[in-house]
Design an enzyme around this catalytic site. Structure first.
Site, PDB file in Angstrom:
ATOM      1  N   HIS A   4      25.378  -8.571  42.635  1.00  0.00           N
ATOM      2  CA  HIS A   4      26.152  -7.944  42.026  1.00  0.00           C
ATOM      3  C   HIS A   4      26.784  -6.250  42.714  1.00  0.00           C
ATOM      4  O   HIS A   4      27.569  -5.413  42.799  1.00  0.00           O
ATOM      5  CB  HIS A   4      25.921  -7.330  40.840  1.00  0.00           C
ATOM      6  CG  HIS A   4      26.384  -6.276  39.809  1.00  0.00           C
ATOM      7  ND1 HIS A   4      27.451  -6.693  39.007  1.00  0.00           N
ATOM      8  CD2 HIS A   4      26.200  -4.798  39.759  1.00  0.00           C
ATOM      9  CE1 HIS A   4      27.811  -5.213  38.362  1.00  0.00           C
ATOM     10  NE2 HIS A   4      27.197  -4.010  38.617  1.00  0.00           N
ATOM     11  N   GLU A   5      25.523  -5.661  43.376  1.00  0.00           N
ATOM     12  CA  GLU A   5      25.630  -4.387  43.976  1.00  0.00           C
ATOM     13  C   GLU A   5      26.610  -4.014  45.310  1.00  0.00           C
ATOM     14  O   GLU A   5      27.007  -3.340  45.368  1.00  0.00           O
ATOM     15  CB  GLU A   5      24.088  -3.998  44.282  1.00  0.00           C
ATOM     16  CG  GLU A   5      23.290  -3.725  43.247  1.00  0.00           C
ATOM     17  CD  GLU A   5      23.600  -3.007  41.871  1.00  0.00           C
ATOM     18  OE1 GLU A   5      25.071  -2.007  42.509  1.00  0.00           O
ATOM     19  OE2 GLU A   5      23.979  -2.958  40.365  1.00  0.00           O
TER      20      GLU A   5
ATOM     21  N   HIS B  29      30.157  -4.584  44.314  1.00  0.00           N
ATOM     22  CA  HIS B  29      30.302  -2.624  44.951  1.00  0.00           C
ATOM     23  C   HIS B  29      30.845  -2.115  46.006  1.00  0.00           C
ATOM     24  O   HIS B  29      31.293  -1.177  45.919  1.00  0.00           O
ATOM     25  CB  HIS B  29      29.203  -1.651  43.271  1.00  0.00           C
ATOM     26  CG  HIS B  29      29.043  -2.010  42.563  1.00  0.00           C
ATOM     27  ND1 HIS B  29      30.501  -1.556  41.523  1.00  0.00           N
ATOM     28  CD2 HIS B  29      28.485  -2.024  41.493  1.00  0.00           C
ATOM     29  CE1 HIS B  29      30.433  -2.038  40.306  1.00  0.00           C
ATOM     30  NE2 HIS B  29      28.683  -1.966  40.235  1.00  0.00           N
TER      31      HIS B  29
ATOM     32  N   GLU C  37      33.084  -2.751  36.506  1.00  0.00           N
ATOM     33  CA  GLU C  37      31.691  -3.873  36.461  1.00  0.00           C
ATOM     34  C   GLU C  37      32.486  -4.886  36.189  1.00  0.00           C
ATOM     35  O   GLU C  37      31.226  -5.880  36.637  1.00  0.00           O
ATOM     36  CB  GLU C  37      30.830  -2.479  35.362  1.00  0.00           C
ATOM     37  CG  GLU C  37      30.203  -1.703  35.471  1.00  0.00           C
ATOM     38  CD  GLU C  37      28.643  -2.017  36.657  1.00  0.00           C
ATOM     39  OE1 GLU C  37      28.383  -3.124  36.494  1.00  0.00           O
ATOM     40  OE2 GLU C  37      28.767  -0.788  37.355  1.00  0.00           O
TER      41      GLU C  37
END
Length: 320
Positions: free
Chosen positions: A130-131, A134, A202
């Protein structure tokens, strides 16, 4: 659609900032606001990652000091086609993580000791994917610029009276009313826009992160654990720096239950539902079904999706 929406929100934020300058000091105030915005964005572009990591006392680790954690990030970055980011650990009991940096070539990821201790290997992989999403989507730069402009709007509002907004010489047609708008309405509007941008990014990072790690259920399982713990375990550094709350995978300040304009993150249950729906779609397209009933193995052995290091022995790491 999310990219267009984010661009529109950023444009609105910039216009709002210049509007505050106009309301406070007329055309001169607008020009000052523009110069301040340029200076602050230039500084944050080059220094935001170091500032945030310093705020949280993050310690950089490598393959020797944290082989399992570092290996997860390395393999996921390779799978995503990203340069290897710098890897950090935050000494915090609250399980959480964030990414920072102006671009993929100058990026960093950070996970708390609480996250590395509480989550399984697969769940940590889901969080770090997930990071990395980003970073790949360049959300770290977008959120830095948003936070900078929002902070500048609040700064101008705090000093509104000192700009002489009620003086006709400033070419402010609204006079004192304009100053009141700048002091009260503008910071509130900036907060709403900042939160809206964060929430948009998100959802995109959840989807891309699930694609990177190969199993949406790893991330959904991690979100369940992090959301529960974040509401119970305080994060003192985040409380002292609330403007950075939007950077974390789960709001570190409080366990938000409502998916509305006042939360920095989407409702966790909505995020989990979207990931589970994504997993069902992957299962329908695959001959090897995704196990929704028990997505995470109890052992911390290497995942079998093809990007791990392989071997029968569980890898050693900071939370083994």
């Amino acid at each position: 659609m999310n990219i267009v929406r984010t661009a529109m929100l950023l444009a609105f934020m910039t216009a709002l900032f210049m509007g505050v300058g106009l309301l406070i000091g007329g055309k001169g105030g607008m020009m000052i606001a523009l110069l301040v915005a340029i200076a602050m964005n230039f500084f944050s572009y080059w220094n935001s990652d170091r500032m945030v990591l310093s705020m949280y006392g993050a310690k950089e680790v490598d393959e020797r000091s944290a082989p399992e954690y570092y290996g997860i990030v390395r393999d996921l970055a390779k799978r995503a086609g990203l340069p290897m980011p710098r890897v950090f650990v935050i000494n915090s009991d609250q399980p959480n993580a964030f990414a920072t940096g102006r671009n993929p070539q100058n990026a960093a990821v950070a996970a708390s000791t609480g996250l590395l201790q509480a989550l399984s290997y697969e769940e940590v992989a889901g969080v770090m994917a997930h990071e990395l999403a980003h970073i790949q989507n360049r959300d770290t730069l977008t959120m830095t610029l948003t936070a900078t402009i929002a902070g500048a709007i609040s700064m101008l509002a705090n000093f509104a009276m000192f700009f002489g907004g009620g003086n006709r010489e400033n070419n402010n047609p609204l006079g004192f009313i304009g100053v009141l708008i700048a002091m009260i309405v503008a910071p509130f509007a900036a907060m709403l826009v900042q939160m809206a941008i964060s929430r948009t990014r998100e959802y995109s990072a959840d989807k891309r992160g699930a694609e990177i790690c190969g199993n949406p259920l790893w991330l959904s399982s991690a979100l369940k654990k992090i959301a529960v713990a974040a509401g119970r375990v305080p994060n003192d550094d985040a409380e002292r720096n609330p403007a950075t709350a939007h950077m974390f995978i789960i709001n570190p300040l409080s366990g938000e239950r409502m998916d509305n304009l006042f939360s920095t993150h989407p409702n966790t249950e909505n995020r989990i539902a979207a990931l589970e729906e994504m997993a069902r779609g992957m299962q329908a397209r695959s001959t090897e079904p995704v196990r929704a009933d028990n997505p995470v193995r109890k052992s911390r052995s290497v995942p079998t999706t093809g990007w791990g290091r392989g071997g029968s022995e569980p890898p050693k790491g900071p939370w083994s």
